[in-house]
Write a protein that holds these residues in place. Structure first.
Motif, PDB file in Angstrom:
ATOM      1  N   ASP A 153     -32.172   5.460 -13.441  1.00 14.07           N
ATOM      2  CA  ASP A 153     -33.342   6.234 -12.569  1.00 14.07           C
ATOM      3  C   ASP A 153     -33.483   7.189 -10.663  1.00 14.07           C
ATOM      4  N   GLU A 189     -36.743   1.798 -25.054  1.00 17.09           N
ATOM      5  CA  GLU A 189     -37.539   0.690 -23.673  1.00 17.09           C
ATOM      6  C   GLU A 189     -36.760   1.708 -22.647  1.00 17.09           C
ATOM      7  N   VAL A 193     -38.707   5.041 -19.764  1.00 19.58           N
ATOM      8  CA  VAL A 193     -38.649   4.598 -17.868  1.00 19.58           C
ATOM      9  C   VAL A 193     -37.981   5.918 -18.535  1.00 19.58           C
TER      10      VAL A 193
ATOM     11  N   ASP B 125     -45.310   9.778 -14.793  1.00 18.65           N
ATOM     12  CA  ASP B 125     -45.170   7.247 -14.750  1.00 18.65           C
ATOM     13  C   ASP B 125     -44.554   7.540 -13.094  1.00 18.65           C
ATOM     14  N   ASN B 127     -41.869   5.656 -11.583  1.00 14.28           N
ATOM     15  CA  ASN B 127     -40.696   4.415 -12.417  1.00 14.28           C
ATOM     16  C   ASN B 127     -40.460   3.268 -11.174  1.00 14.28           C
ATOM     17  N   SER B 143     -47.582   5.737 -16.851  1.00 15.33           N
ATOM     18  CA  SER B 143     -47.035   4.576 -16.267  1.00 15.33           C
ATOM     19  C   SER B 143     -46.894   4.331 -15.156  1.00 15.33           C
ATOM     20  N   ARG B 145     -45.134   1.820 -12.769  1.00 16.03           N
ATOM     21  CA  ARG B 145     -44.819   0.777 -12.786  1.00 16.03           C
ATOM     22  C   ARG B 145     -43.710   0.095 -11.371  1.00 16.03           C
TER      23      ARG B 145
END
Lengths: 264, 219
Positions: A153, A189, A193, B125, B127, B143, B145
């Motif tokens: 990420d 999943e 993300v 999102d 993350n 989201s 997170r």
């Protein structure tokens, strides 16, 4: 003019070098003219995985410092006519080259090759900056572990800052059993993300380790599951539509018989 | 972001208009001002008397900050400040701004930080490893997170709400909470976090009007 693709991950040990070697070889199998560039200076591995270690005479740093011509440093693969490797130096470190110089060398290679596969070192420091400098596209490799996904990420963010928009994702070392029992992060999943396109999934396969040790890329074997996964990835890079690999093992004879009798 | 001009200089009928970015760090702004006047635009700004109009945009500036800019411009004898256009701190303009909502979109990835002044509606999102901070409320359509910090300048009345909440950490004002350790739930949908008696609580979003009857603020 060819296309330069950097293979990166952030975290170490997720299979960047194995992926680079196999994508490079799989593209060569499809008849493409490919060069693999190892930018992991000081910790070069791609030559070992390809089984070309003993053929190295000049390396990337020799080219950038002008000690040899680019063509002299390219090592021809022993299996394919049109697969080459530009090895990294083992005795220097990441600061021995600058992003500008890598960019220039990759630019030269793009004139002669259809694909330039750049193997990026782990981390996000100088080595990473060198590796991404000349790339047109990026492939991010991760494994179904939280730490690897976290680093992937981070790397996606950095790639986007470097103007490499829309990197593609490879999820490596998937273990079917753990996935089924929910002990491992699922493909969906991870994709949700990271929010980038999935290029392929590669099952965990002991054959990959064996191949890396013998210096024979996994894709050379037509039977291993990882090999098929890498071949699929190469076809997707070439623009084919290939469905994602089914992770379930093929049903055995007994299962089939049971199913016929309605017991399965 | 760095490539964007923080100070843009435009010529108008009676002189020059200096348009100053109102989102960036004030020190960066001063630095660019100095660079522009002393290095890049030196030649072009030397010459006959020129009238200067300063536009601060929506940035709340103090007298001290104004003096800093005046001092930089004052070093060039031919530049004379004619007008300064800005909103004063605590002026009605600012209040209105705080009551409104800044809409941002994208993905805040690991290692990235997004900071907003006032209330923020984030479409996307956050993350793990990323953080979204704001001096007001945080509403996330997506989201959460990573980490979210509402009321970052000390406002414990602020709330954090998200369509999908699975944060690594939540902060409101100076209260820090570590779900799921503290809440006993892994993830929630359509809930919001708020501070009550110095402790962080979480509730269904349809209870928001009971917990904070004045939210969201009407512009």
């Amino acid at each position: 003019m060819g296309e330069a693709i950097v293979i990166t991950s952030g975290k170490g040990g997720v299979g960047k070098t194995t992926t680079s070697a196999n994508i490079g070889t799989a593209l060569a199998l499809q008849g493409k003219k490919v060069v693999m560039v190892d930018t992991d200076i000081g910790l070069r591995n791609l030559d070992v995985v390809m089984g070309l270690e003993n053929r190295i005479i000049y390396d990337l740093i020799d080219v950038s410092d002008g000690r040899c011509r680019l063509a002299q440093a390219l090592i021809k693969d022993k299996r394919f006519e049109e697969l080459y490797l530009l090895p990294a130096a083992q005795t220097k470190d990441k600061d021995a080259i600058t992003p500008e110089k890598v960019k220039k060398i990759v630019g030269e290679l793009k004139k002669d090759f259809e694909f330039v596969i750049i193997d990026c070192p782990a981390g996000i420091e100088q080595g990473f900056k060198n590796a991404v400098a000349g790339a047109d596209k990026a492939i991010v490799v991760t494994t179904p572990e939280n730490a690897a996904v976290r680093d992937a990420d981070r790397v996606i963010g950095l790639l986007e800052n470097n103007g490499l928009r829309g990197p593609k994702l490879i999820i490596n070392r998937i273990r079917q059993k753990m996935l089924k029992s929910g002990e491992m992060l699922g493909v969906d999943e991870i994709v949700s993300v990271l929010a980038i396109d999935l290029l392929g999934i590669v099952p965990d396969d002991e054959y990959v380790i064996k191949c890396a040790n013998t210096g024979e890329p996994t894709v050379m074997s037509p039977n291993s599951r990882a090999s098929i996964a890498y071949r699929n990835i190469a076809r997707r890079i070439l623009g084919d539509t290939v469905p994602l690999m089914r992770l379930e093992d093929k049903p055995g004879l007994m299962t089939k018989v049971k199913k016929i009798f309605g017991l399965g | 972001m760095t490539s964007k001009h923080l100070v843009s200089i435009k010529g108008v009928k009676d002189g020059l208009v200096f348009k100053l970015d109102d989102q960036c760090n004030y020190d960066d702004l001063l630095q660019e001002m100095r660079d522009k006047l002393e290095k890049t635009h030196q030649r072009f700004l030397a010459g006959p008397q020129i009238h200067v109009h300063l536009k601060f945009g929506k940035r709340p500036v103090t007298e001290e900050q104004k003096d800093q800019i005046k001092e930089i411009i004052g070093r060039h004898g031919n530049l004379e400040i004619r007008s300064i256009d800005c909103v004063m701190p605590n002026s009605p303009g600012i209040v209105q701004e705080a009551a409104g909502i800044t809409v941002k979109r994208g993905i805040v990835r690991s290692g990235q930080t997004l900071h907003c002044e006032g209330n923020v509606l984030f479409l996307g999102d956050v993350n793990p490893g990323g953080s979204l901070t704001s001096s007001g409320d945080i509403y996330i359509l997506g989201s959460l997170r990573g980490m979210a910090h509402a009321g970052a300048s000390g406002n414990e009345e602020a709330i954090i709400s998200a369509s999908h909440m699975k944060p690594t950490q939540l902060r409101i004002g100076s209260v820090i909470s570590r779900p799921p350790d503290e809440w006993g739930v892994e993830e929630t949908y359509m809930e919001f976090a708020y501070v009550q008696d110095g402790k962080m609580e979480i509730d269904k979003i349809h209870h928001l009007h009971r917990v904070r009857p004045d939210l969201p603020p009407q512009p």
